[in-house]
Scaffold this motif. Structure first.
Motif, PDB file in Angstrom:
ATOM      1  N   GLY A  49     -13.622   1.318  -2.960  1.00 28.61           N
ATOM      2  CA  GLY A  49     -12.513   1.551  -2.052  1.00 28.61           C
ATOM      3  C   GLY A  49     -12.071   2.994  -2.049  1.00 28.61           C
ATOM      4  N   GLY A  82      -4.446   4.305   1.469  1.00 31.09           N
ATOM      5  CA  GLY A  82      -5.677   3.529   1.548  1.00 31.09           C
ATOM      6  C   GLY A  82      -5.511   2.373   2.508  1.00 31.09           C
ATOM      7  N   THR A 112      -8.595   3.889  -2.976  1.00 35.81           N
ATOM      8  CA  THR A 112      -7.258   4.000  -3.555  1.00 35.81           C
ATOM      9  C   THR A 112      -7.234   4.922  -4.770  1.00 35.81           C
ATOM     10  N   ASN A 169      -9.846  -2.394  -1.410  1.00 39.49           N
ATOM     11  CA  ASN A 169      -8.663  -1.685  -1.899  1.00 39.49           C
ATOM     12  C   ASN A 169      -7.641  -2.604  -2.568  1.00 39.49           C
ATOM     13  N   SER A 181       0.815  -1.206   0.000  1.00 36.70           N
ATOM     14  CA  SER A 181       0.000   0.000   0.000  1.00 36.70           C
ATOM     15  C   SER A 181       0.854   1.263   0.000  1.00 36.70           C
TER      16      SER A 181
END
Length: 267
Positions: free
Chosen positions: A139, A92, A141, A98, A89
């Motif tokens: 999500g 997020g 992201t 995600n 990651s």
């Protein structure tokens, strides 16, 4: 940054790429060799095409190396076109929504990279989406939002143009916010027939990308980093490139956001 692999060709078991090779995607999830961080443990995902137009999708938040379900699925599922991703990651939460790949209709998309300054331009970019596409976001992201920008820019009819226009939207949003554009974009996406990929960055450090034939030319792979350096001839994709991969051929074209295209000189 993340690691990913995609395949197009005759049907193979997913394990032939995702779990079995010496430097498989699962191996890369805890021991990547060409990423800033060797560990990609913030979830994983698979999207594969079979007898239906839309892809199957399996994602989870566990590290890829610790999920026995992933290994079992890869041993049983055969596909002639699939995308697989392990996540590190850059923003997020670690949540299933995600995790890559992201799917909309027949399209599947996955990304290695990031939109620099995303929290400062996220709201402005979301506001440019029509309601129907905004409502599809699950999500938080930058990757999922970028995918929906591509759809809004005409992905169905013009994959490269849609990607170039979406990239230009991100660059323009950064400039309007008073920040230097800092986009890293090494991504793969497919409509179930053709596999597309891009390697691009607004600076000189685009994340790595390679192509290779697979099993005596019966298939082709495009990957973040090679999973078997002994039995395949991996070719690096140059920065600022767009890849079109079919079962018959691979074409690599120059790639640049619409705003950075140079005008064609008059003859």
């Amino acid at each position: 940054m993340c690691r990913w692999a995609a395949y197009l060709g005759e049907e193979v078991f997913l394990e032939d790429i995702v779990t079995a090779p010496c430097h498989s995607l699962i191996a890369q999830s805890h021991c990547a060799q060409e990423a800033k961080s060797p560990t990609n443990g913030d979830g994983f995902g698979l999207a594969w095409y079979g007898g239906r137009a839309e892809p199957g999708l399996y994602r989870d938040i566990l590290p890829a190396w610790s999920d026995p379900n992933l290994k079992s699925l890869c041993r049983q599922i055969r596909s002639g076109l699939f995308l697989a991703h392990v996540r590190a990651s850059t923003g997020g939460a670690t949540s299933r929504a995600n995790c890559h790949p992201f799917v909309s209709g027949r399209w599947a998309f996955m990304h290695n990279g990031q939109i620099g300054g995303f929290e400062r331009i996220r709201r402005a970019l979301e506001a440019t989406l029509p309601d129907a596409l905004y409502d599809q976001l699950e999500g938080t992201t930058d990757s999922e939002l970028f995918f929906h920008l591509m759809i809004d820019e005409g992905l169905d009819d013009d994959p490269q143009g849609a990607l170039e226009r979406a990239t230009a939207r991100v660059v323009s949003a950064a400039r309007r916010a008073g920040i230097d554009p800092a986009l890293k974009l090494t991504a793969a996406f497919s409509d179930g027939e053709t596999l597309f990929a891009v390697r691009y960055a607004t600076d000189a450090t685009a994340p790595t990308l390679y192509t290779s034939s697979f099993r005596d030319g019966t298939g082709r792979c495009i990957v973040s980093e090679p999973f078997d350096r002994e039995n395949a001839e991996w070719q690096p994709v140059p920065p600022s490139s767009f890849v079109v991969m079919t079962r018959a051929d691979i074409v690599i074209r120059p790639f640049a956001p619409v705003s950075e295209r140079r005008p064609v000189a008059a003859e």
